[in-house]
Scaffold this active site. Structure first.
Site, mmCIF file in Angstrom:
data_model
loop_
_atom_site.group_PDB
_atom_site.id
_atom_site.type_symbol
_atom_site.label_atom_id
_atom_site.label_comp_id
_atom_site.label_asym_id
_atom_site.label_seq_id
_atom_site.Cartn_x
_atom_site.Cartn_y
_atom_site.Cartn_z
ATOM 1 N N ALA A 10 0.822 -1.216 0.000
ATOM 2 C CA ALA A 10 0.000 0.000 0.000
ATOM 3 C C ALA A 10 0.856 1.266 0.000
ATOM 4 O O ALA A 10 0.332 2.366 -0.143
ATOM 5 C CB ALA A 10 -0.931 -0.004 1.219
ATOM 6 N N GLY A 12 4.705 3.574 -0.897
ATOM 7 C CA GLY A 12 5.335 4.160 -2.073
ATOM 8 C C GLY A 12 5.923 3.154 -3.045
ATOM 9 O O GLY A 12 5.456 3.009 -4.179
ATOM 10 N N ILE A 13 6.977 2.434 -2.629
ATOM 11 C CA ILE A 13 7.662 1.515 -3.545
ATOM 12 C C ILE A 13 6.781 0.292 -3.818
ATOM 13 O O ILE A 13 6.676 -0.173 -4.960
ATOM 14 C CB ILE A 13 9.035 1.103 -2.957
ATOM 15 C CG1 ILE A 13 9.978 2.309 -2.927
ATOM 16 C CG2 ILE A 13 9.645 -0.054 -3.746
ATOM 17 C CD1 ILE A 13 11.285 2.084 -2.161
ATOM 18 N N ASP A 41 -0.017 -7.658 10.232
ATOM 19 C CA ASP A 41 1.011 -6.860 10.913
ATOM 20 C C ASP A 41 2.265 -7.716 11.030
ATOM 21 O O ASP A 41 2.315 -8.662 11.816
ATOM 22 C CB ASP A 41 0.498 -6.446 12.299
ATOM 23 C CG ASP A 41 1.550 -5.679 13.080
ATOM 24 O OD1 ASP A 41 2.679 -5.509 12.574
ATOM 25 O OD2 ASP A 41 1.231 -5.252 14.208
ATOM 26 N N GLY A 71 8.380 -1.922 5.501
ATOM 27 C CA GLY A 71 9.444 -1.373 6.341
ATOM 28 C C GLY A 71 9.015 -0.051 6.943
ATOM 29 O O GLY A 71 8.124 0.628 6.424
ATOM 30 N N TYR A 149 17.488 1.612 12.105
ATOM 31 C CA TYR A 149 17.004 1.415 10.735
ATOM 32 C C TYR A 149 18.117 0.886 9.828
ATOM 33 O O TYR A 149 17.975 -0.160 9.184
ATOM 34 C CB TYR A 149 16.445 2.729 10.171
ATOM 35 C CG TYR A 149 16.010 2.620 8.735
ATOM 36 C CD1 TYR A 149 14.765 2.092 8.406
ATOM 37 C CD2 TYR A 149 16.857 3.000 7.691
ATOM 38 C CE1 TYR A 149 14.363 1.966 7.075
ATOM 39 C CE2 TYR A 149 16.467 2.880 6.363
ATOM 40 C CZ TYR A 149 15.222 2.367 6.060
ATOM 41 O OH TYR A 149 14.838 2.225 4.746
HETATM 42 P P1 NAD Z 1 6.238 3.543 2.638
HETATM 43 O O1 NAD Z 1 6.107 4.011 4.045
HETATM 44 O O2 NAD Z 1 5.694 4.399 1.556
HETATM 45 O O3 NAD Z 1 5.637 2.074 2.486
HETATM 46 C C1 NAD Z 1 5.893 1.078 3.431
HETATM 47 C C2 NAD Z 1 4.658 0.178 3.523
HETATM 48 O O4 NAD Z 1 4.906 -0.799 4.556
HETATM 49 C C3 NAD Z 1 3.393 0.955 3.937
HETATM 50 O O5 NAD Z 1 2.345 0.688 3.033
HETATM 51 C C4 NAD Z 1 3.094 0.451 5.316
HETATM 52 O O6 NAD Z 1 1.711 0.429 5.647
HETATM 53 C C5 NAD Z 1 3.706 -0.956 5.289
HETATM 54 N N1 NAD Z 1 3.958 -1.433 6.637
HETATM 55 C C6 NAD Z 1 4.490 -0.704 7.675
HETATM 56 N N2 NAD Z 1 4.496 -1.435 8.785
HETATM 57 C C7 NAD Z 1 3.978 -2.649 8.461
HETATM 58 C C8 NAD Z 1 3.707 -3.827 9.226
HETATM 59 N N3 NAD Z 1 3.943 -3.899 10.537
HETATM 60 N N4 NAD Z 1 3.168 -4.881 8.574
HETATM 61 C C9 NAD Z 1 2.896 -4.810 7.238
HETATM 62 N N5 NAD Z 1 3.110 -3.727 6.502
HETATM 63 C C10 NAD Z 1 3.639 -2.649 7.102
HETATM 64 O O7 NAD Z 1 7.785 3.299 2.413
HETATM 65 P P2 NAD Z 1 8.645 3.038 1.077
HETATM 66 O O8 NAD Z 1 9.560 4.157 0.931
HETATM 67 O O9 NAD Z 1 7.770 2.611 -0.045
HETATM 68 O O10 NAD Z 1 9.521 1.817 1.590
HETATM 69 C C11 NAD Z 1 9.430 0.489 1.075
HETATM 70 C C12 NAD Z 1 10.687 -0.247 1.499
HETATM 71 O O11 NAD Z 1 11.821 0.408 0.917
HETATM 72 C C13 NAD Z 1 10.933 -0.220 3.016
HETATM 73 O O12 NAD Z 1 11.459 -1.471 3.417
HETATM 74 C C14 NAD Z 1 11.970 0.868 3.173
HETATM 75 O O13 NAD Z 1 12.747 0.694 4.339
HETATM 76 C C15 NAD Z 1 12.770 0.691 1.910
HETATM 77 N N6 NAD Z 1 13.552 1.864 1.535
HETATM 78 C C16 NAD Z 1 12.957 3.069 1.318
HETATM 79 C C17 NAD Z 1 13.752 4.160 0.988
HETATM 80 C C18 NAD Z 1 13.178 5.526 0.749
HETATM 81 O O14 NAD Z 1 13.960 6.496 0.684
HETATM 82 N N7 NAD Z 1 11.866 5.679 0.603
HETATM 83 C C19 NAD Z 1 15.125 3.999 0.854
HETATM 84 C C20 NAD Z 1 15.704 2.751 1.074
HETATM 85 C C21 NAD Z 1 14.905 1.686 1.408
#
Ligand code: NAD
Length: 265
Positions: A10, A12-13, A41, A71, A149
């Protein structure tokens, strides 16, 4: 075309990856705490087990791909390690039997370039994670919140490399790899995006802009596809040059542990 599971579907990535894969004709089973086929969860053993059962039911017992992307960054460092490391590992391990039934199966865990761009991460927390000691890892993370993190992501990348080469994975025809994005413009970093863009020499971004979720989705779609058939245990950095700017000589590094090949002796 295959059935692909995405955790964090749900956000971003995850959402961008979902959209890309659906466009490519795949069936996607999303897992998230909201707006997903499977609501779970992943911070708790109960939630992880419930997710594995629900995905088995939704998929009919067979999947072809997995992106372990759920994450968080904060505010509780204990939850950060529980979700980012233990949730991801439990997801990849728990869904392995379903991947074993799939075609050209491929799993990817999302790490982060913070694993190498943040200095002096604590070895103890990496070891607690890799030693599968969630209680100890949560305690150590709570004592040093600012590194939780990045350390969870370093441990996850190491776990991918150790695990991917085993008989359960590439020995069974299932590819396991990692992706380490840099700063990507998603809700996860929205509050700190401008601050991180302006860290200068502490965190340079040679490309001069944050990444887009769709760019990460492009790499994930490739790694899931049969075009990536030789990838095994890779952790692919995609960060607009940040890791290269900070760590150009750290990798590839001289190997000080392996025996030399008997070539040219
Ligand atoms: P985001 O916050 O947009 O999406 C993360 C998703 O994980 C959310 O939809 C959230 O509801 C879900 N989530 C959170 N806790 C949860 C739980 N307990 N159980 C199930 N789902 C859960 O973040 P993003 O930027 O799309 O990140 C996606 C991945 O990429 C993550 O692992 C993040 O650490 C990693 N990442 C992101 C970045 C960045 O700059 N955005 C950089 C490096 C790595």
């Amino acid at each position: 075309m295959g059935t692909i599971v995405i955790t964090g579907s749900a956000g971003g990535i995850g959402l961008a990856t979902r959209e890309r894969l659906v466009r490519d004709g795949h069936e996607v089973i999303g897992v998230d705490i909201r707006d997903a086929e499977v609501i779970a969860d992943l911070s708790t053993p109960e939630g992880r087990n419930a997710m594995i059962g629900a995905v088995a039911t939704a998929s009919g017992g067979r999947i072809d791909g997995l992106v372990a992307g759920a994450g968080i960054t904060g505010p509780d460092p204990r939850q950060v390690v529980s979700i980012n490391y233990f949730g991801a590992v439990a997801t990849v391990e728990g869904l392995r039997p379903l991947l074993a039934q799939g075609t050209d199966s491929s799993a990817i865990a999302i790490s982060s370039n913070s694993s190498t761009t943040l200095a002096e991460l604590p070895d103890g927390l990496v070891e607690a994670c890799l030693g599968d000691d969630e209680g100890q890892a949560r305690e150590l993370a709570g004592a040093d919140p600012s590194t939780a993190y990045a350390t969870s992501k370093l441990a996850l990348a190491r776990w991918v490399r150790r695990t991917a080469i085993g008989t359960d994975w590439i020995g069974s025809g299932i590819r396991l790899n990692g992706v380490a994005p840099g700063l990507i413009d998603t809700p996860l970093v929205a509050e700190n995006l401008d601050m991180i863009m302006n860290l200068g020499d502490v965190y340079p971004i040679p490309i001069g802009r944050p990444g887009r979720a769709a760019e990460v989705a492009n790499l994930l779609a490739f790694l899931l596809s049969p075009d990536a058939s030789l990838f095994c245990g890779s952790v692919v950095f995609m960060d607009g040059g940040s890791d290269a700017a900070l760590n150009a000589d750290a990798w590839p590094a001289v190997n000080t542990t392996a025996e030399r090949w008997p070539i040219g002796d």
